[in-house]
Scaffold this motif. Sequence first.
Motif, mmCIF file in Angstrom:
data_model
loop_
_atom_site.group_PDB
_atom_site.id
_atom_site.type_symbol
_atom_site.label_atom_id
_atom_site.label_comp_id
_atom_site.label_asym_id
_atom_site.label_seq_id
_atom_site.Cartn_x
_atom_site.Cartn_y
_atom_site.Cartn_z
ATOM 1 N N LEU A 1 1.005 -1.299 -0.148
ATOM 2 C CA LEU A 1 -0.139 -0.167 -0.071
ATOM 3 C C LEU A 1 0.699 1.344 0.092
ATOM 4 N N MET B 1 1.141 3.590 2.108
ATOM 5 C CA MET B 1 0.196 4.507 2.363
ATOM 6 C C MET B 1 0.687 6.009 3.151
ATOM 7 N N GLN C 1 -7.046 5.252 -0.308
ATOM 8 C CA GLN C 1 -7.848 5.123 0.909
ATOM 9 C C GLN C 1 -9.432 4.811 0.638
ATOM 10 N N ASN D 1 -2.474 -10.031 3.563
ATOM 11 C CA ASN D 1 -1.769 -8.671 3.345
ATOM 12 C C ASN D 1 -0.206 -9.053 3.530
ATOM 13 N N ASN E 1 2.926 -1.800 4.242
ATOM 14 C CA ASN E 1 1.613 -0.781 4.497
ATOM 15 C C ASN E 1 1.896 0.593 4.315
ATOM 16 N N LEU E 2 3.209 0.872 5.001
ATOM 17 C CA LEU E 2 3.358 2.121 5.424
ATOM 18 C C LEU E 2 4.363 2.962 4.517
ATOM 19 N N SER F 1 1.009 7.052 9.092
ATOM 20 C CA SER F 1 0.091 6.472 8.294
ATOM 21 C C SER F 1 -0.650 5.387 8.956
ATOM 22 N N VAL G 1 -4.290 3.567 7.203
ATOM 23 C CA VAL G 1 -4.182 2.176 6.896
ATOM 24 C C VAL G 1 -5.577 1.362 7.403
ATOM 25 N N ASP H 1 7.044 -1.630 6.365
ATOM 26 C CA ASP H 1 6.449 -1.472 7.538
ATOM 27 C C ASP H 1 7.390 -0.980 8.638
ATOM 28 N N LEU I 1 0.811 -0.787 14.147
ATOM 29 C CA LEU I 1 0.044 -1.274 12.921
ATOM 30 C C LEU I 1 -0.469 -2.755 13.261
#
Length: 317
Positions: free
Chosen positions: A58, A60, A68, A84, A88-89, A94, A98, A118, A148
Motif C-alpha cells: 500500500l 500509504m 484509501q 496482506n 503498508n506504510l 500512516s 491504513v 512497515d 499497526l
Amino acid sequence: MPDLSPLTRVAAGTAGAAVLGLGYATLIERNAFTLREVTVPVLAPGAATLRVLHISDLHMMPGQKRKQNWLRELDRLEPDLVINTGDNLSHPKSVPAVVQALSGLLARPGLFVFGSNDYFAPVLKNPLAYFDKDHDRVYGPPLPWGDLRAAFNERGWQDMTHVRRDIEVGGVRISVAGVDDPHLERDRYETIAGAADKSADLRLGLTHSPEPRVLDRFADDGYDLVLAGHTHGGQLCLPFFGALVTNCGIDRSRVKGPSRWGAHMQLHVSAGMGTSPFAPARFCCRPEATLLTLVPAPRDESRRSAGSAAESAGSRR
C-alpha cells in the motif's frame, strides 16, 4: 523561424514524449487502481471454493484519500479470507489511514506478514541501484510497525511472521505459515520448517519478498501456494517487454500474477497498490489488488505429499 535539423527534431520529439509519459505515469496511472481476478486450481479434491483477496504494498501516505477510498470499497467483494503481504506504510503517521481504509476488511478473516516499508520509512535512492542486486541498502527512520500490528491483531487478523497455524475458513481447512521479510534478510525459515499438513485442503505460505531461497523451502515442505508482494510488478514497464527489474531474485516473467514454482507449487505475486513517495510513478503496471478464486486441482494432477521434495529438486525455475 530557422529550420531545425533532423537530429534536433528527433531530440525535441523524444523529450516531449518523455514529459508526456512522466506526466501520465505520475498523475494518471499510479492512481488507476484496478482489481485483478484469477482462478487458481490448488485445493484438495472435493474442497469448497475459497475467495481470497490479496493486497500488498500500500505504501500509504496520510493524505492519499483516493487510494484509501478505493481500498475501502474492496469490502464489497465479500472475500472469505484477506491476505496482506506487507509494505503498508510510507510515513510515521500512516497507521490510522491504513486501519481506516481497511476497516471493513479487518472484520473478515485475515492473515498478514510485514515488509521493509512497515519497519523503515522509504528514502531517496539512485534508481540505477535497482539494476544491481548486490547494492548496499539504505534504510530510513523506523516506522510504527508495532502499532499497526496491534491494530490488525485487535481486529482479528493473525500475524503469520515465523508462525505455523491451522485454520478453517469457509469450510476449507488451511495449513498456513509465514516468514519475515527476506528483502531485509529477516527471514528465519528454520522456525517454521517441516512438512506441511498433507491432510489440509490448502497448504499456504506467506512472504513479503518472493526470494528463491524462501520459495524453494516452501516447495520442499509441500506447500501448494505462496503469496508475496514487494516487486510492484516492476512498477515501470515497457510495452511488449514488461518489467525492467524485479527488485529481488525472481526472474521478470514472475514479477506479478500467478506462476508455477517447481513441479507442484503455485506462486502469486501482487503488483501492489503503491509506490515510494520518492518515485511516485507507474507505467504499464497499474496499481492493483487481486481476488483469487481457489478451486480444487484437477484429479489427474495429484497434489504432492508434503516433504517429498526430492522428486522435483531439479525442476525449479
